[in-house]
Design a protein around this motif. Structure first.
Motif, mmCIF file in Angstrom:
data_model
loop_
_atom_site.group_PDB
_atom_site.id
_atom_site.type_symbol
_atom_site.label_atom_id
_atom_site.label_comp_id
_atom_site.label_asym_id
_atom_site.label_seq_id
_atom_site.Cartn_x
_atom_site.Cartn_y
_atom_site.Cartn_z
ATOM 1 N N GLY A 68 0.817 -1.203 0.000
ATOM 2 C CA GLY A 68 0.000 0.000 0.000
ATOM 3 C C GLY A 68 0.852 1.255 0.000
ATOM 4 N N LYS A 69 0.238 2.380 -0.256
ATOM 5 C CA LYS A 69 0.927 3.672 -0.231
ATOM 6 C C LYS A 69 1.187 4.056 1.220
ATOM 7 C CE LYS A 69 0.365 8.454 -1.714
ATOM 8 N NZ LYS A 69 0.650 9.032 -0.430
ATOM 9 N N THR A 70 2.427 4.472 1.521
ATOM 10 C CA THR A 70 2.754 4.799 2.906
ATOM 11 C C THR A 70 3.327 6.205 3.085
ATOM 12 O OG1 THR A 70 4.946 3.795 2.682
ATOM 13 C CG2 THR A 70 3.180 2.395 3.546
ATOM 14 N N VAL A 71 3.831 6.826 2.033
ATOM 15 C CA VAL A 71 4.409 8.170 2.140
ATOM 16 C C VAL A 71 3.866 9.057 1.020
ATOM 17 C CG1 VAL A 71 6.537 7.350 3.229
ATOM 18 C CG2 VAL A 71 6.437 7.582 0.750
ATOM 19 N N LYS A 72 4.167 10.341 1.116
ATOM 20 C CA LYS A 72 3.737 11.305 0.116
ATOM 21 C C LYS A 72 4.344 10.964 -1.249
ATOM 22 C CE LYS A 72 3.731 16.305 -0.676
ATOM 23 N NZ LYS A 72 4.069 16.218 -2.090
ATOM 24 N N ASN A 73 3.555 11.218 -2.303
ATOM 25 C CA ASN A 73 4.048 11.010 -3.672
ATOM 26 C C ASN A 73 5.281 11.876 -3.933
ATOM 27 O OD1 ASN A 73 1.536 9.783 -3.813
ATOM 28 N ND2 ASN A 73 0.978 10.720 -5.743
ATOM 29 N N ARG A 74 6.189 11.372 -4.739
ATOM 30 C CA ARG A 74 7.329 12.162 -5.192
ATOM 31 C C ARG A 74 6.972 12.953 -6.452
ATOM 32 N NH1 ARG A 74 12.480 10.406 -3.010
ATOM 33 N NH2 ARG A 74 13.172 12.266 -4.087
ATOM 34 N N LEU A 75 5.863 12.598 -7.078
ATOM 35 C CA LEU A 75 5.363 13.268 -8.277
ATOM 36 C C LEU A 75 3.853 13.346 -8.131
ATOM 37 C CD1 LEU A 75 5.849 14.033 -11.414
ATOM 38 C CD2 LEU A 75 5.131 11.683 -11.820
ATOM 39 N N HIS A 76 3.270 14.493 -8.513
ATOM 40 C CA HIS A 76 1.811 14.590 -8.498
ATOM 41 C C HIS A 76 1.345 15.440 -9.665
ATOM 42 C CE1 HIS A 76 2.663 18.369 -6.264
ATOM 43 N NE2 HIS A 76 1.578 18.785 -6.879
ATOM 44 N N LEU A 77 0.075 15.324 -9.992
ATOM 45 C CA LEU A 77 -0.520 16.091 -11.082
ATOM 46 C C LEU A 77 -1.109 17.383 -10.542
ATOM 47 C CD1 LEU A 77 -2.436 13.268 -12.989
ATOM 48 C CD2 LEU A 77 -0.129 14.120 -13.401
ATOM 49 N N ASP A 78 -0.887 18.487 -11.246
ATOM 50 C CA ASP A 78 -1.589 19.742 -11.006
ATOM 51 C C ASP A 78 -2.627 19.873 -12.105
ATOM 52 O OD1 ASP A 78 -0.099 20.417 -8.798
ATOM 53 O OD2 ASP A 78 1.080 21.967 -9.794
ATOM 54 N N LEU A 79 -3.884 19.898 -11.728
ATOM 55 C CA LEU A 79 -4.994 19.949 -12.680
ATOM 56 C C LEU A 79 -5.588 21.351 -12.665
ATOM 57 C CD1 LEU A 79 -6.698 16.584 -11.662
ATOM 58 C CD2 LEU A 79 -4.934 16.964 -13.410
ATOM 59 N N GLU A 80 -5.474 22.048 -13.791
ATOM 60 C CA GLU A 80 -5.979 23.419 -13.875
ATOM 61 C C GLU A 80 -7.492 23.414 -13.979
ATOM 62 O OE1 GLU A 80 -5.066 27.592 -16.145
ATOM 63 O OE2 GLU A 80 -4.507 25.726 -17.139
ATOM 64 N N VAL A 81 -8.120 24.195 -13.113
ATOM 65 C CA VAL A 81 -9.575 24.328 -13.072
ATOM 66 C C VAL A 81 -9.921 25.795 -12.827
ATOM 67 C CG1 VAL A 81 -9.993 21.964 -12.242
ATOM 68 C CG2 VAL A 81 -9.643 23.812 -10.588
ATOM 69 N N PRO A 82 -11.135 26.231 -13.193
ATOM 70 C CA PRO A 82 -11.509 27.622 -12.929
ATOM 71 C C PRO A 82 -11.679 27.927 -11.438
ATOM 72 C CG PRO A 82 -13.048 26.598 -14.492
ATOM 73 C CD PRO A 82 -12.123 25.537 -14.001
ATOM 74 N N ASP A 83 -12.099 26.923 -10.660
ATOM 75 C CA ASP A 83 -12.399 27.127 -9.241
ATOM 76 C C ASP A 83 -11.993 25.876 -8.463
ATOM 77 O OD1 ASP A 83 -13.563 27.340 -6.709
ATOM 78 O OD2 ASP A 83 -15.448 28.158 -7.470
ATOM 79 N N PRO A 84 -10.847 25.910 -7.778
ATOM 80 C CA PRO A 84 -10.390 24.721 -7.053
ATOM 81 C C PRO A 84 -11.377 24.219 -5.996
ATOM 82 C CG PRO A 84 -8.600 26.283 -7.255
ATOM 83 C CD PRO A 84 -9.839 26.980 -7.728
ATOM 84 N N GLU A 85 -12.046 25.123 -5.311
ATOM 85 C CA GLU A 85 -12.997 24.673 -4.287
ATOM 86 C C GLU A 85 -14.171 23.938 -4.912
ATOM 87 O OE1 GLU A 85 -13.269 26.715 -0.390
ATOM 88 O OE2 GLU A 85 -12.904 28.481 -1.662
ATOM 89 N N ALA A 86 -14.694 24.466 -6.010
ATOM 90 C CA ALA A 86 -15.805 23.791 -6.696
ATOM 91 C C ALA A 86 -15.345 22.445 -7.252
ATOM 92 C CB ALA A 86 -16.353 24.679 -7.812
ATOM 93 N N ALA A 87 -14.119 22.388 -7.784
ATOM 94 C CA ALA A 87 -13.588 21.127 -8.311
ATOM 95 C C ALA A 87 -13.443 20.103 -7.190
ATOM 96 C CB ALA A 87 -12.248 21.365 -9.003
ATOM 97 N N ALA A 88 -12.968 20.551 -6.025
ATOM 98 C CA ALA A 88 -12.827 19.646 -4.882
ATOM 99 C C ALA A 88 -14.191 19.128 -4.433
ATOM 100 C CB ALA A 88 -12.116 20.353 -3.729
ATOM 101 N N ASP A 89 -15.184 20.003 -4.425
ATOM 102 C CA ASP A 89 -16.537 19.586 -4.060
ATOM 103 C C ASP A 89 -17.073 18.552 -5.049
ATOM 104 O OD1 ASP A 89 -16.553 21.289 -1.872
ATOM 105 O OD2 ASP A 89 -17.702 22.866 -2.897
ATOM 106 N N ALA A 90 -16.794 18.742 -6.336
ATOM 107 C CA ALA A 90 -17.274 17.808 -7.366
ATOM 108 C C ALA A 90 -16.519 16.482 -7.324
ATOM 109 C CB ALA A 90 -17.141 18.448 -8.746
ATOM 110 N N ALA A 91 -15.252 16.510 -6.921
ATOM 111 C CA ALA A 91 -14.437 15.293 -6.889
ATOM 112 C C ALA A 91 -14.721 14.435 -5.660
ATOM 113 C CB ALA A 91 -12.953 15.651 -6.945
ATOM 114 N N ALA A 92 -15.227 15.041 -4.600
ATOM 115 C CA ALA A 92 -15.475 14.299 -3.360
ATOM 116 C C ALA A 92 -16.432 13.121 -3.544
ATOM 117 C CB ALA A 92 -15.964 15.241 -2.268
ATOM 118 N N PRO A 93 -17.569 13.274 -4.230
ATOM 119 C CA PRO A 93 -18.457 12.123 -4.411
ATOM 120 C C PRO A 93 -17.837 10.988 -5.238
ATOM 121 C CG PRO A 93 -19.627 14.165 -4.903
ATOM 122 C CD PRO A 93 -18.177 14.503 -4.730
ATOM 123 N N LEU A 94 -16.769 11.303 -5.989
ATOM 124 C CA LEU A 94 -16.073 10.282 -6.778
ATOM 125 C C LEU A 94 -15.087 9.487 -5.919
ATOM 126 C CD1 LEU A 94 -15.210 12.454 -9.914
ATOM 127 C CD2 LEU A 94 -17.209 10.979 -9.566
ATOM 128 N N GLY A 95 -14.791 10.008 -4.717
ATOM 129 C CA GLY A 95 -13.859 9.321 -3.825
ATOM 130 C C GLY A 95 -12.632 10.123 -3.466
#
Length: 114
Positions: free
Chosen positions: A56-83
């Motif tokens: 399993g994953k045990t530490v922070k990623n050494r690489l991650h994706l930055d996904l450009e969106v118009p509103d990070p808070e709205a994107a986070a709210d929309a992504a929450a129901p997906l998991g």
């Protein structure tokens, strides 16, 4: 020599489930090549592949994706129901804003503006 990125591969415990999360988030059709390997070709982006690993994953990623969106808070709210889950609060500075997130297996990514 110059190489070209063919795909980004994420280790995970359940490739079929994780590819569906990312396909829903970025677009594209999830493909299960085997029980241990799935991928998605998001429009305008490199293939994301998911391979089963025993640990399993045990530490922070050494690489991650930055996904450009118009509103990070709205994107986070929309992504929450997906998991997805938020990590900390929205950060805003002179360059823009970002919200750190985790996918269903704990891999970090960010919704960003600016």
């Amino acid at each position: 020599m110059r190489a070209r990125v063919q795909e980004l591969v994420l280790d995970c415990g359940d490739p079929a489930a994780l590819v569906r999360f990312w396909a829903e988030l970025l677009g594209g059709d999830p493909v299960d090549r085997s029980a241990d390997w799935s991928y998605v070709d998001p429009p305008g982006f490199v293939r994301l592949a998911f391979q089963r690993v025993p640990e399993g994953k045990t530490v922070k990623n050494r690489l991650h994706l930055d996904l450009e969106v118009p509103d990070p808070e709205a994107a986070a709210d929309a992504a929450a129901p997906l998991g997805a889950t938020r990590v900390g609060d929205l950060v805003t500075d002179a360059q823009g804003s970002f919200q750190v997130m985790r996918d269903p297996e704990g891999n970090e990514f960010c919704f960003v503006t600016g």
